[in-house]
Design a protein around this motif. Structure first.
Motif, PDB file in Angstrom:
ATOM      1  N   ASP A  60      45.660 -36.849  31.768  1.00  0.00           N
ATOM      2  CA  ASP A  60      46.099 -37.253  33.108  1.00  0.00           C
ATOM      3  C   ASP A  60      47.569 -37.698  33.073  1.00  0.00           C
ATOM      4  O   ASP A  60      47.961 -38.549  32.292  1.00  0.00           O
ATOM      5  CB  ASP A  60      45.205 -38.398  33.585  1.00  0.00           C
ATOM      6  CG  ASP A  60      45.418 -38.736  35.060  1.00  0.00           C
ATOM      7  OD1 ASP A  60      46.474 -38.379  35.609  1.00  0.00           O
ATOM      8  OD2 ASP A  60      44.522 -39.372  35.635  1.00  0.00           O
ATOM      9  N   ALA A  61      48.367 -37.087  33.969  1.00  0.00           N
ATOM     10  CA  ALA A  61      49.792 -37.422  34.022  1.00  0.00           C
ATOM     11  C   ALA A  61      50.229 -37.777  35.436  1.00  0.00           C
ATOM     12  O   ALA A  61      51.386 -37.623  35.792  1.00  0.00           O
ATOM     13  CB  ALA A  61      50.620 -36.252  33.498  1.00  0.00           C
ATOM     14  N   GLY A  62      49.279 -38.267  36.243  1.00  0.00           N
ATOM     15  CA  GLY A  62      49.628 -38.617  37.624  1.00  0.00           C
ATOM     16  C   GLY A  62      48.809 -37.815  38.604  1.00  0.00           C
ATOM     17  O   GLY A  62      47.967 -37.004  38.205  1.00  0.00           O
ATOM     18  N   PRO A  63      49.017 -38.021  39.884  1.00  0.00           N
ATOM     19  CA  PRO A  63      48.195 -37.352  40.899  1.00  0.00           C
ATOM     20  C   PRO A  63      48.198 -35.834  40.739  1.00  0.00           C
ATOM     21  O   PRO A  63      49.259 -35.196  40.790  1.00  0.00           O
ATOM     22  CB  PRO A  63      48.857 -37.768  42.220  1.00  0.00           C
ATOM     23  CG  PRO A  63      49.569 -39.043  41.903  1.00  0.00           C
ATOM     24  CD  PRO A  63      50.036 -38.892  40.486  1.00  0.00           C
ATOM     25  N   ASP A  64      47.013 -35.299  40.469  1.00  0.00           N
ATOM     26  CA  ASP A  64      46.812 -33.847  40.380  1.00  0.00           C
ATOM     27  C   ASP A  64      47.700 -33.185  39.330  1.00  0.00           C
ATOM     28  O   ASP A  64      48.045 -31.995  39.456  1.00  0.00           O
ATOM     29  CB  ASP A  64      47.060 -33.185  41.744  1.00  0.00           C
ATOM     30  CG  ASP A  64      46.158 -33.743  42.837  1.00  0.00           C
ATOM     31  OD1 ASP A  64      44.984 -33.989  42.533  1.00  0.00           O
ATOM     32  OD2 ASP A  64      46.644 -33.952  43.960  1.00  0.00           O
ATOM     33  N   ALA A  65      48.053 -33.914  38.282  1.00  0.00           N
ATOM     34  CA  ALA A  65      48.896 -33.360  37.223  1.00  0.00           C
ATOM     35  C   ALA A  65      48.366 -33.781  35.855  1.00  0.00           C
ATOM     36  O   ALA A  65      47.832 -34.883  35.685  1.00  0.00           O
ATOM     37  CB  ALA A  65      50.344 -33.814  37.381  1.00  0.00           C
ATOM     38  N   TYR A  66      48.531 -32.891  34.888  1.00  0.00           N
ATOM     39  CA  TYR A  66      48.057 -33.133  33.522  1.00  0.00           C
ATOM     40  C   TYR A  66      49.141 -32.671  32.557  1.00  0.00           C
ATOM     41  O   TYR A  66      49.833 -31.677  32.804  1.00  0.00           O
ATOM     42  CB  TYR A  66      46.743 -32.380  33.266  1.00  0.00           C
ATOM     43  CG  TYR A  66      45.643 -32.814  34.211  1.00  0.00           C
ATOM     44  CD1 TYR A  66      44.748 -33.809  33.849  1.00  0.00           C
ATOM     45  CD2 TYR A  66      45.535 -32.249  35.481  1.00  0.00           C
ATOM     46  CE1 TYR A  66      43.763 -34.239  34.730  1.00  0.00           C
ATOM     47  CE2 TYR A  66      44.545 -32.665  36.369  1.00  0.00           C
ATOM     48  CZ  TYR A  66      43.669 -33.656  35.989  1.00  0.00           C
ATOM     49  OH  TYR A  66      42.700 -34.088  36.870  1.00  0.00           O
ATOM     50  N   GLY A  67      49.288 -33.414  31.460  1.00  0.00           N
ATOM     51  CA  GLY A  67      50.303 -33.085  30.475  1.00  0.00           C
ATOM     52  C   GLY A  67      49.691 -32.757  29.131  1.00  0.00           C
ATOM     53  O   GLY A  67      48.618 -33.255  28.772  1.00  0.00           O
ATOM     54  N   SER A  68      50.368 -31.916  28.362  1.00  0.00           N
ATOM     55  CA  SER A  68      49.869 -31.492  27.061  1.00  0.00           C
ATOM     56  C   SER A  68      49.801 -32.661  26.075  1.00  0.00           C
ATOM     57  O   SER A  68      50.715 -33.486  25.995  1.00  0.00           O
ATOM     58  CB  SER A  68      50.766 -30.403  26.495  1.00  0.00           C
ATOM     59  OG  SER A  68      50.399 -30.082  25.161  1.00  0.00           O
ATOM     60  N   CYS A  69      48.728 -32.691  25.297  1.00  0.00           N
ATOM     61  CA  CYS A  69      48.564 -33.685  24.234  1.00  0.00           C
ATOM     62  C   CYS A  69      49.195 -33.222  22.924  1.00  0.00           C
ATOM     63  O   CYS A  69      49.176 -33.956  21.934  1.00  0.00           O
ATOM     64  CB  CYS A  69      47.083 -33.962  24.001  1.00  0.00           C
ATOM     65  SG  CYS A  69      46.190 -34.613  25.430  1.00  0.00           S
ATOM     66  N   ASP A  70      49.727 -32.015  22.910  1.00  0.00           N
ATOM     67  CA  ASP A  70      50.255 -31.397  21.701  1.00  0.00           C
ATOM     68  C   ASP A  70      51.760 -31.656  21.596  1.00  0.00           C
ATOM     69  O   ASP A  70      52.526 -31.209  22.446  1.00  0.00           O
ATOM     70  CB  ASP A  70      49.977 -29.897  21.764  1.00  0.00           C
ATOM     71  CG  ASP A  70      50.477 -29.141  20.543  1.00  0.00           C
ATOM     72  OD1 ASP A  70      51.092 -29.754  19.657  1.00  0.00           O
ATOM     73  OD2 ASP A  70      50.253 -27.913  20.489  1.00  0.00           O
ATOM     74  N   PRO A  71      52.212 -32.369  20.554  1.00  0.00           N
ATOM     75  CA  PRO A  71      53.645 -32.656  20.420  1.00  0.00           C
ATOM     76  C   PRO A  71      54.496 -31.421  20.161  1.00  0.00           C
ATOM     77  O   PRO A  71      55.715 -31.473  20.287  1.00  0.00           O
ATOM     78  CB  PRO A  71      53.706 -33.624  19.230  1.00  0.00           C
ATOM     79  CG  PRO A  71      52.470 -33.338  18.444  1.00  0.00           C
ATOM     80  CD  PRO A  71      51.426 -32.975  19.449  1.00  0.00           C
ATOM     81  N   GLY A  72      53.852 -30.313  19.832  1.00  0.00           N
ATOM     82  CA  GLY A  72      54.588 -29.075  19.580  1.00  0.00           C
ATOM     83  C   GLY A  72      54.567 -28.114  20.743  1.00  0.00           C
ATOM     84  O   GLY A  72      55.158 -27.026  20.651  1.00  0.00           O
ATOM     85  N   ARG A  73      53.915 -28.488  21.836  1.00  0.00           N
ATOM     86  CA  ARG A  73      53.804 -27.570  22.969  1.00  0.00           C
ATOM     87  C   ARG A  73      53.764 -28.337  24.262  1.00  0.00           C
ATOM     88  O   ARG A  73      52.703 -28.498  24.892  1.00  0.00           O
ATOM     89  CB  ARG A  73      52.555 -26.691  22.826  1.00  0.00           C
ATOM     90  CG  ARG A  73      52.454 -25.547  23.821  1.00  0.00           C
ATOM     91  CD  ARG A  73      51.061 -24.960  23.823  1.00  0.00           C
ATOM     92  NE  ARG A  73      50.063 -25.985  24.090  1.00  0.00           N
ATOM     93  CZ  ARG A  73      48.892 -26.100  23.461  1.00  0.00           C
ATOM     94  NH1 ARG A  73      48.559 -25.254  22.528  1.00  0.00           N
ATOM     95  NH2 ARG A  73      48.051 -27.061  23.765  1.00  0.00           N
ATOM     96  N   PRO A  74      54.899 -28.854  24.733  1.00  0.00           N
ATOM     97  CA  PRO A  74      54.894 -29.562  26.017  1.00  0.00           C
ATOM     98  C   PRO A  74      54.526 -28.612  27.150  1.00  0.00           C
ATOM     99  O   PRO A  74      54.968 -27.456  27.166  1.00  0.00           O
ATOM    100  CB  PRO A  74      56.341 -30.065  26.141  1.00  0.00           C
ATOM    101  CG  PRO A  74      57.143 -29.176  25.249  1.00  0.00           C
ATOM    102  CD  PRO A  74      56.247 -28.786  24.134  1.00  0.00           C
ATOM    103  N   ALA A  75      53.722 -29.094  28.063  1.00  0.00           N
ATOM    104  CA  ALA A  75      53.320 -28.281  29.213  1.00  0.00           C
ATOM    105  C   ALA A  75      52.785 -29.209  30.291  1.00  0.00           C
ATOM    106  O   ALA A  75      52.236 -30.277  29.994  1.00  0.00           O
ATOM    107  CB  ALA A  75      52.241 -27.277  28.817  1.00  0.00           C
ATOM    108  N   THR A  76      52.951 -28.779  31.527  1.00  0.00           N
ATOM    109  CA  THR A  76      52.408 -29.517  32.661  1.00  0.00           C
ATOM    110  C   THR A  76      51.466 -28.605  33.429  1.00  0.00           C
ATOM    111  O   THR A  76      51.782 -27.432  33.663  1.00  0.00           O
ATOM    112  CB  THR A  76      53.540 -29.974  33.610  1.00  0.00           C
ATOM    113  OG1 THR A  76      54.422 -30.844  32.886  1.00  0.00           O
ATOM    114  CG2 THR A  76      52.980 -30.724  34.818  1.00  0.00           C
TER     115      THR A  76
END
Length: 298
Positions: A276-292
């Motif tokens: 969970d990265a805020g309202p209706d958004a999720y962020g990658s848990c992988d330090p080698g692959r940032p993604a939203t």
């Protein structure tokens, strides 16, 4: 718990990476070992094979005579399907039993020679490909394993291409050098990427990107295309579409079937490596692959 798919072409050096991961605490599930276990003497699988193909597929000691089985099971598509219909459910059940027994903080490494060919890459948090040039692998097979050159070339040709492997790879380990170099590279991946990824998934925490890991992205086009497949695997019936919004920033969008489906995506995404990265958004848990990943309702 996270699941890592480990694969590579025959002779690439996958066993060195698997051994390194195990030494550092991996919970290993070896697909080839399971395939042998389910047809051991006295097993349900071996009995079913004998019933389907005859008792002349048995060696003198009662074990499966694999060349004899191959001579019967690979003569046509019907026979091949009969073989797969017996062994695949047993392999799947044994694999699931091992997954169910894994500790909650495990890094599960599934060693699967045909992971790319079987199209199972989207079902893992991370896919590690071990690479070596085809001529290098040919030399290893003929000199170290005693495989005939024609047989070795045929085995290599029957497997996925390097481009197909690269398309699903999150980590690309080049084994063109010495085994100790490969083991050292695998150890770094374990320490710098796998341990943080597992901790972040368990804590449902978005990763802080590590520039050196991000720069090692195996695909020139970036990770967006393979993440579309991974998000489809996570969302399943709850989604009507998965799209790339911005490939450069690795921003994707899942269109949920309805509001209830959108709410249900949270746990699936968190378990799959997108916190969970805020309202209706999720962020990658992988330090080698940032993604939203953004979720909208269709």
């Amino acid at each position: 718990m996270i699941r890592l798919g480990l694969t590579g072409g025959i002779g690439a050096g996958k066993s060195t990476v698997a051994k390194t991961f195990v030494e550092r605490g991996a919970y290993i599930i070896d697909a080839d070992k399971i395939a042998r276990e389910v047809v051991e003497p006295g097993s349900e699988g071996l009995a079913a094979l004998v019933e389907a193909f005859g008792d002349d597929i048995l060696a003198a000691d009662g074990a499966l005579d694999r060349p004899a089985l191959a001579a019967k099971a690979f003569v046509d598509d019907d026979s091949r399907q009969k073989l797969n219909g017996i062994t695949h459910p047993l392999i799947g059940a044994r694999t699931q039993a091992l997954l169910d027994a894994a500790p909650t903080d495990a890094i599960v490494v599934q060693d699967i020679p045909l992971l790319v060919e079987n199209h199972t890459a989207p079902f893992f948090h991370l896919v590690v490909i071990v690479y070596a040039d085809a001529e290098v692998r040919l030399h290893r097979l003929t000199t170290m394993r005693g495989v005939g050159e024609a047989d070795a070339r045929a085995r290599i040709a029957a497997q996925a291409t390097d481009d197909q492997r690269r398309a699903v790879a999150d980590v690309w380990l080049d084994n063109s050098g010495a085994p100790e170099d490969l083991a050292a590279a695998a150890a770094r991946i374990w320490d710098e990427r796998l341990l943080p990824l597992e901790a972040n998934v368990r804590a449902r925490r978005v990763a802080t990107p590590v520039p050196e890991l991000v720069a090692a992205e195996p695909n020139p086009e970036g990770p967006s295309a393979r993440l579309v497949n991974r998000l489809w695997a996570l969302a399943g019936e709850l989604a009507t579409a998965v799209d790339v919004v911005d490939a450069k920033s690795v921003t994707l969008q899942i269109t949920a079937r309805d509001a209830e489906a959108a709410a249900g995506l949270g746990d699936r995404l968190a378990d799959g490596g997108f916190a969970d990265a805020g309202p209706d958004a999720y962020g990658s848990c992988d330090p080698g692959r940032p993604a939203t990943v953004r979720v909208t309702v269709g």
